[in-house]
Design a protein around this motif. Structure first.
Motif, PDB file in Angstrom:
ATOM      1  N   ASP A  67      12.355  12.847  -4.546  1.00 58.23           N
ATOM      2  CA  ASP A  67      12.565  11.582  -4.432  1.00 58.23           C
ATOM      3  C   ASP A  67      13.109  10.828  -5.686  1.00 58.23           C
ATOM      4  O   ASP A  67      14.118   9.873  -5.539  1.00 58.23           O
ATOM      5  CB  ASP A  67      11.703  10.935  -3.606  1.00 58.23           C
ATOM      6  CG  ASP A  67      11.294  11.184  -2.126  1.00 58.23           C
ATOM      7  OD1 ASP A  67      11.963  11.877  -1.437  1.00 58.23           O
ATOM      8  OD2 ASP A  67      10.547  10.895  -1.496  1.00 58.23           O
ATOM      9  N   ASN A  68      12.412  11.079  -6.815  1.00 57.42           N
ATOM     10  CA  ASN A  68      12.650  10.496  -7.936  1.00 57.42           C
ATOM     11  C   ASN A  68      14.235  10.839  -8.369  1.00 57.42           C
ATOM     12  O   ASN A  68      14.746  10.013  -8.931  1.00 57.42           O
ATOM     13  CB  ASN A  68      11.521  10.313  -9.046  1.00 57.42           C
ATOM     14  CG  ASN A  68      10.361   9.814  -8.644  1.00 57.42           C
ATOM     15  OD1 ASN A  68      10.319   9.061  -8.012  1.00 57.42           O
ATOM     16  ND2 ASN A  68       9.136  10.183  -9.117  1.00 57.42           N
ATOM     17  N   ALA A  69      14.417  11.797  -8.268  1.00 56.13           N
ATOM     18  CA  ALA A  69      15.865  12.409  -8.820  1.00 56.13           C
ATOM     19  C   ALA A  69      17.001  11.723  -8.004  1.00 56.13           C
ATOM     20  O   ALA A  69      17.711  11.492  -8.822  1.00 56.13           O
ATOM     21  CB  ALA A  69      15.824  13.943  -8.745  1.00 56.13           C
ATOM     22  N   LYS A  70      16.509  11.358  -6.845  1.00 49.25           N
ATOM     23  CA  LYS A  70      17.342  10.647  -5.704  1.00 49.25           C
ATOM     24  C   LYS A  70      17.617   9.391  -6.377  1.00 49.25           C
ATOM     25  O   LYS A  70      18.875   8.841  -6.761  1.00 49.25           O
ATOM     26  CB  LYS A  70      17.289  10.899  -4.558  1.00 49.25           C
ATOM     27  CG  LYS A  70      17.491  12.151  -3.849  1.00 49.25           C
ATOM     28  CD  LYS A  70      17.125  12.337  -2.460  1.00 49.25           C
ATOM     29  CE  LYS A  70      17.331  13.618  -1.799  1.00 49.25           C
ATOM     30  NZ  LYS A  70      16.590  13.810  -0.667  1.00 49.25           N
ATOM     31  N   ASP A  71      16.383   8.663  -6.782  1.00 49.94           N
ATOM     32  CA  ASP A  71      16.245   7.275  -6.922  1.00 49.94           C
ATOM     33  C   ASP A  71      17.117   7.133  -8.390  1.00 49.94           C
ATOM     34  O   ASP A  71      17.917   6.153  -8.839  1.00 49.94           O
ATOM     35  CB  ASP A  71      15.098   6.842  -7.116  1.00 49.94           C
ATOM     36  CG  ASP A  71      14.478   6.814  -5.706  1.00 49.94           C
ATOM     37  OD1 ASP A  71      15.253   6.728  -4.572  1.00 49.94           O
ATOM     38  OD2 ASP A  71      13.126   6.566  -5.638  1.00 49.94           O
ATOM     39  N   PHE A  72      16.768   8.097  -9.373  1.00 48.35           N
ATOM     40  CA  PHE A  72      17.401   7.859 -10.428  1.00 48.35           C
ATOM     41  C   PHE A  72      18.697   8.587 -11.091  1.00 48.35           C
ATOM     42  O   PHE A  72      19.265   8.391 -11.861  1.00 48.35           O
ATOM     43  CB  PHE A  72      16.450   8.498 -11.623  1.00 48.35           C
ATOM     44  CG  PHE A  72      14.979   7.911 -11.797  1.00 48.35           C
ATOM     45  CD1 PHE A  72      14.797   6.599 -11.545  1.00 48.35           C
ATOM     46  CD2 PHE A  72      13.869   8.740 -11.762  1.00 48.35           C
ATOM     47  CE1 PHE A  72      13.486   6.291 -11.386  1.00 48.35           C
ATOM     48  CE2 PHE A  72      12.628   8.209 -11.865  1.00 48.35           C
ATOM     49  CZ  PHE A  72      12.510   6.780 -11.650  1.00 48.35           C
ATOM     50  N   VAL A  85      19.748  11.746 -10.814  1.00 45.24           N
ATOM     51  CA  VAL A  85      19.822  13.058 -11.687  1.00 45.24           C
ATOM     52  C   VAL A  85      19.688  14.338 -10.957  1.00 45.24           C
ATOM     53  O   VAL A  85      19.130  13.981  -9.761  1.00 45.24           O
ATOM     54  CB  VAL A  85      18.834  13.093 -12.756  1.00 45.24           C
ATOM     55  CG1 VAL A  85      19.011  11.720 -13.782  1.00 45.24           C
ATOM     56  CG2 VAL A  85      17.177  12.884 -12.302  1.00 45.24           C
ATOM     57  N   GLN A  86      19.881  15.181 -11.380  1.00 46.87           N
ATOM     58  CA  GLN A  86      19.697  16.544 -10.846  1.00 46.87           C
ATOM     59  C   GLN A  86      18.088  16.951 -10.644  1.00 46.87           C
ATOM     60  O   GLN A  86      17.356  16.413 -11.591  1.00 46.87           O
ATOM     61  CB  GLN A  86      20.293  17.631 -11.553  1.00 46.87           C
ATOM     62  CG  GLN A  86      21.534  17.786 -11.544  1.00 46.87           C
ATOM     63  CD  GLN A  86      22.294  17.970 -10.332  1.00 46.87           C
ATOM     64  OE1 GLN A  86      21.862  18.780  -9.550  1.00 46.87           O
ATOM     65  NE2 GLN A  86      23.427  17.482  -9.831  1.00 46.87           N
ATOM     66  N   PHE A  87      17.708  17.404  -9.712  1.00 51.67           N
ATOM     67  CA  PHE A  87      16.216  17.796  -9.355  1.00 51.67           C
ATOM     68  C   PHE A  87      15.664  18.456 -10.671  1.00 51.67           C
ATOM     69  O   PHE A  87      14.630  18.280 -10.835  1.00 51.67           O
ATOM     70  CB  PHE A  87      16.064  18.387  -7.909  1.00 51.67           C
ATOM     71  CG  PHE A  87      14.646  19.101  -7.884  1.00 51.67           C
ATOM     72  CD1 PHE A  87      13.466  18.427  -7.428  1.00 51.67           C
ATOM     73  CD2 PHE A  87      14.458  20.554  -8.225  1.00 51.67           C
ATOM     74  CE1 PHE A  87      12.368  18.843  -7.320  1.00 51.67           C
ATOM     75  CE2 PHE A  87      13.312  21.327  -8.060  1.00 51.67           C
ATOM     76  CZ  PHE A  87      12.159  20.128  -7.667  1.00 51.67           C
ATOM     77  N   ILE A  88      16.239  19.388 -11.041  1.00 56.23           N
ATOM     78  CA  ILE A  88      16.037  20.315 -12.152  1.00 56.23           C
ATOM     79  C   ILE A  88      15.824  19.547 -13.270  1.00 56.23           C
ATOM     80  O   ILE A  88      14.672  19.891 -14.238  1.00 56.23           O
ATOM     81  CB  ILE A  88      16.512  21.607 -12.355  1.00 56.23           C
ATOM     82  CG1 ILE A  88      15.890  22.560 -13.241  1.00 56.23           C
ATOM     83  CG2 ILE A  88      18.139  20.994 -12.971  1.00 56.23           C
ATOM     84  CD1 ILE A  88      14.821  23.223 -12.027  1.00 56.23           C
ATOM     85  N   GLU A  89      16.441  18.539 -13.436  1.00 61.24           N
ATOM     86  CA  GLU A  89      16.299  17.718 -14.818  1.00 61.24           C
ATOM     87  C   GLU A  89      15.080  16.785 -14.641  1.00 61.24           C
ATOM     88  O   GLU A  89      14.189  16.744 -15.636  1.00 61.24           O
ATOM     89  CB  GLU A  89      17.455  16.673 -15.073  1.00 61.24           C
ATOM     90  CG  GLU A  89      17.425  15.602 -16.258  1.00 61.24           C
ATOM     91  CD  GLU A  89      18.377  14.745 -16.491  1.00 61.24           C
ATOM     92  OE1 GLU A  89      18.447  13.977 -17.208  1.00 61.24           O
ATOM     93  OE2 GLU A  89      19.635  15.305 -16.007  1.00 61.24           O
TER      94      GLU A  89
END
Length: 136
Positions: A86-91, A93-97
Motif C-alpha cells: 500500500d505504501n509503495a502505491k501511495d508513494f 514507487v516500486q514494491f521492491i524499493e
C-alpha cells in the motif's frame, strides 16, 4: 546471520542478494552482524504484535525488536507486506524499493538512528536512500 521467515504467502525473491546487501549496510555502519530475523507477515499479524507488546492499536509497516549487544546487531524485524504494498502505491514507487526501504530502516534503528524528530527523520531518510542505491 540474517534469516528470513514467513507468516504469510509472500516469499522474498533472491534472498542471498538481500542478505549480502544487509550485511554490507551493517559493515558500512561499522557494526557487526549477529542474529537478525526478518519476519514477513500481514497487517493482522503485525497489528496483534503492536497491540500486545507496544500498546499501539494502529497499523504499521515495520516493528523491530532490538537485542543488540554493543556493536553486534541482533533482533527481530517484523514487516507487513500488505502495508509495504500500500505504501509503495501511495508513494508511487516500486514494491521492491519500498520493501528495501523498510528492511534497511530496521537495521538503521539497530545502528542507533532515530526517526522521532523532523531532523532525525531527515537523516534516516538520507541513509535509507543511500543504501537503497548501494544494493547488491
Amino acid at each position: 546471520m540474517i534469516s528470513f521467515n514467513y507468516e504469510t504467502d509472500f516469499e522474498l525473491p533472491y534472498e542471498q542478494e538481500f542478505t549480502s546487501w544487509i550485511s554490507n549496510v551493517i559493515k558500512s555502519e561499522s557494526h557487526k552482524e549477529g542474529e537478525i530475523n526478518y519476519i514477513f507477515c500481514d497487517d493482522s499479524y503485525l497489528l496483534d504484535i503492536n497491540v500486545k507488546y507496544l500498546n499501539h492499536d494502529t497499523l504499521t509497516d515495520i516493528i523491530s525488536f532490538d537485542y543488540s549487544v554493543g556493536k553486534e546487531l541482533h533482533g527481530d524485524i517484523y514487516i507487513s507486506v500488505e502495508r509495504v504494498r500500500d505504501n509503495a502505491k501511495d508513494f508511487k514507487v516500486q514494491f521492491i524499493e519500498e520493501l528495501r526501504r523498510v528492511m534497511v530502516h530496521g537495521i538503521l534503528h539497530y545502528c542507533g538512528y532515530k526517526d522521532k524528530s523532523k531532523e532525525d527523520k531527515s537523516v534516516m531518510r538520507s541513509k535509507e536512500d543511500f543504501y537503497i542505491k548501494q544494493r547488491s
